[in-house]
Every structure is written in C-alpha cells, then in structure tokens.
Design a protein around this motif. Structure first.
Motif, PDB file in Angstrom:
ATOM      1  N   UNK A  13      -1.296  16.188  -0.680  1.00  0.00           N
ATOM      2  CA  UNK A  13      -2.170  15.060  -0.351  1.00  0.00           C
ATOM      3  C   UNK A  13      -1.530  13.724  -0.709  1.00  0.00           C
ATOM      4  N   UNK A  14      -0.761  13.676  -1.784  1.00  0.00           N
ATOM      5  CA  UNK A  14      -0.032  12.453  -2.150  1.00  0.00           C
ATOM      6  C   UNK A  14       1.055  12.182  -1.115  1.00  0.00           C
ATOM      7  N   UNK A  15       1.717  13.223  -0.654  1.00  0.00           N
ATOM      8  CA  UNK A  15       2.749  13.057   0.371  1.00  0.00           C
ATOM      9  C   UNK A  15       2.142  12.531   1.673  1.00  0.00           C
ATOM     10  N   UNK A  16       0.974  13.072   2.045  1.00  0.00           N
ATOM     11  CA  UNK A  16       0.303  12.625   3.268  1.00  0.00           C
ATOM     12  C   UNK A  16      -0.116  11.166   3.122  1.00  0.00           C
ATOM     13  N   UNK A  17      -0.617  10.800   1.945  1.00  0.00           N
ATOM     14  CA  UNK A  17      -1.007   9.409   1.703  1.00  0.00           C
ATOM     15  C   UNK A  17       0.202   8.487   1.823  1.00  0.00           C
ATOM     16  N   UNK A  18       1.335   8.879   1.254  1.00  0.00           N
ATOM     17  CA  UNK A  18       2.544   8.064   1.345  1.00  0.00           C
ATOM     18  C   UNK A  18       3.063   7.966   2.779  1.00  0.00           C
ATOM     19  N   UNK A  19       2.881   9.020   3.540  1.00  0.00           N
ATOM     20  CA  UNK A  19       3.366   9.066   4.917  1.00  0.00           C
ATOM     21  C   UNK A  19       2.431   8.368   5.896  1.00  0.00           C
ATOM     22  N   UNK A  20       1.163   8.237   5.552  1.00  0.00           N
ATOM     23  CA  UNK A  20       0.152   7.755   6.505  1.00  0.00           C
ATOM     24  C   UNK A  20       0.430   6.340   7.001  1.00  0.00           C
ATOM     25  N   UNK A  21       0.896   5.447   6.155  1.00  0.00           N
ATOM     26  CA  UNK A  21       1.166   4.073   6.583  1.00  0.00           C
ATOM     27  C   UNK A  21       2.240   4.061   7.665  1.00  0.00           C
ATOM     28  N   UNK A  22       3.319   4.759   7.408  1.00  0.00           N
ATOM     29  CA  UNK A  22       4.407   4.816   8.385  1.00  0.00           C
ATOM     30  C   UNK A  22       3.952   5.469   9.678  1.00  0.00           C
ATOM     31  N   UNK A  23       3.171   6.524   9.584  1.00  0.00           N
ATOM     32  CA  UNK A  23       2.692   7.229  10.769  1.00  0.00           C
ATOM     33  C   UNK A  23       1.759   6.358  11.604  1.00  0.00           C
ATOM     34  N   UNK A  24       0.863   5.631  10.969  1.00  0.00           N
ATOM     35  CA  UNK A  24      -0.052   4.748  11.699  1.00  0.00           C
ATOM     36  C   UNK A  24       0.726   3.647  12.417  1.00  0.00           C
TER      37      UNK A  24
END
Length: 102
Positions: free
Chosen positions: A31-42
C-alpha cells in the motif's frame, strides 16, 4: 492492438510481482508502494490522454507530424507538471544529478 494490451498486462503483472517481493524483503508494504506510485501514474494517465487528444485534433496531418507533435506536448507537459508537483520523483532526481561528478 493486441500486442500493446499484452505488453501493458505483462508490465503490470511484473510490477505486482516486484511489489509483493519488495514488501517481503525490504519491509516496504504494497500500500505504501501504491501510494508512492499513484502521483506518477495519475500524471502519466493525464499526459497520455492529452497526447491522444493532440493527435485527434489534427486528423488531416501526416502521421509522423502527429507523432512528433504529440510527443513534444507530452514531454513538455509531463516535465512541467512534475516540476510543479513538489512530491514527484523529479524533485528527488534533480539533486542526485547535480551532485554527480562528471
């Protein structure tokens, strides 16, 4: 088109596997990895949509011109948004590049 979707599927499958083992080996929860990745993905999804709209706005132009123009728009917008968003990986990479001994 099937090749593109299979490539996307393969990439996300590999990402999932890497995230799973990273969470186990270095105590970095998924979940921390997804949170860190979410900005770049959006940002990437927004830029991809903008590039698609750029090509559809110019239907009577040569394909190569559409590709070049959409790529330039995508690069400029992606770097610009990452520069404005202070939590993006760009702000982590700039000091690393500045401190390199060339």
């Amino acid at each position: 088109m099937g090749l593109v979707w299979s490539s996307v599927f393969t990439s996300f499958t590999g990402l999932g596997i890497n995230m799973f083992y990273s969470s186990k080996l270095i105590d970095y929860p998924v979940f921390k990895q997804i949170k860190d990745l979410s900005i770049t993905l959006i940002i990437a999804i927004f830029v991809a949509f903008l590039m698609y709209k750029t090509t559809t706005l110019l239907p009577n132009v040569l394909n190569i011109v559409q590709i070049i123009l959409a790529s330039l728009v995508g690069i400029i917008v992606y770097i610009g948004i990452n520069y404005l968003v202070k939590t993006s990986p760009l702000h982590q990479a700039i000091p690393l590049l500045k401190n390199r001994n060339l």
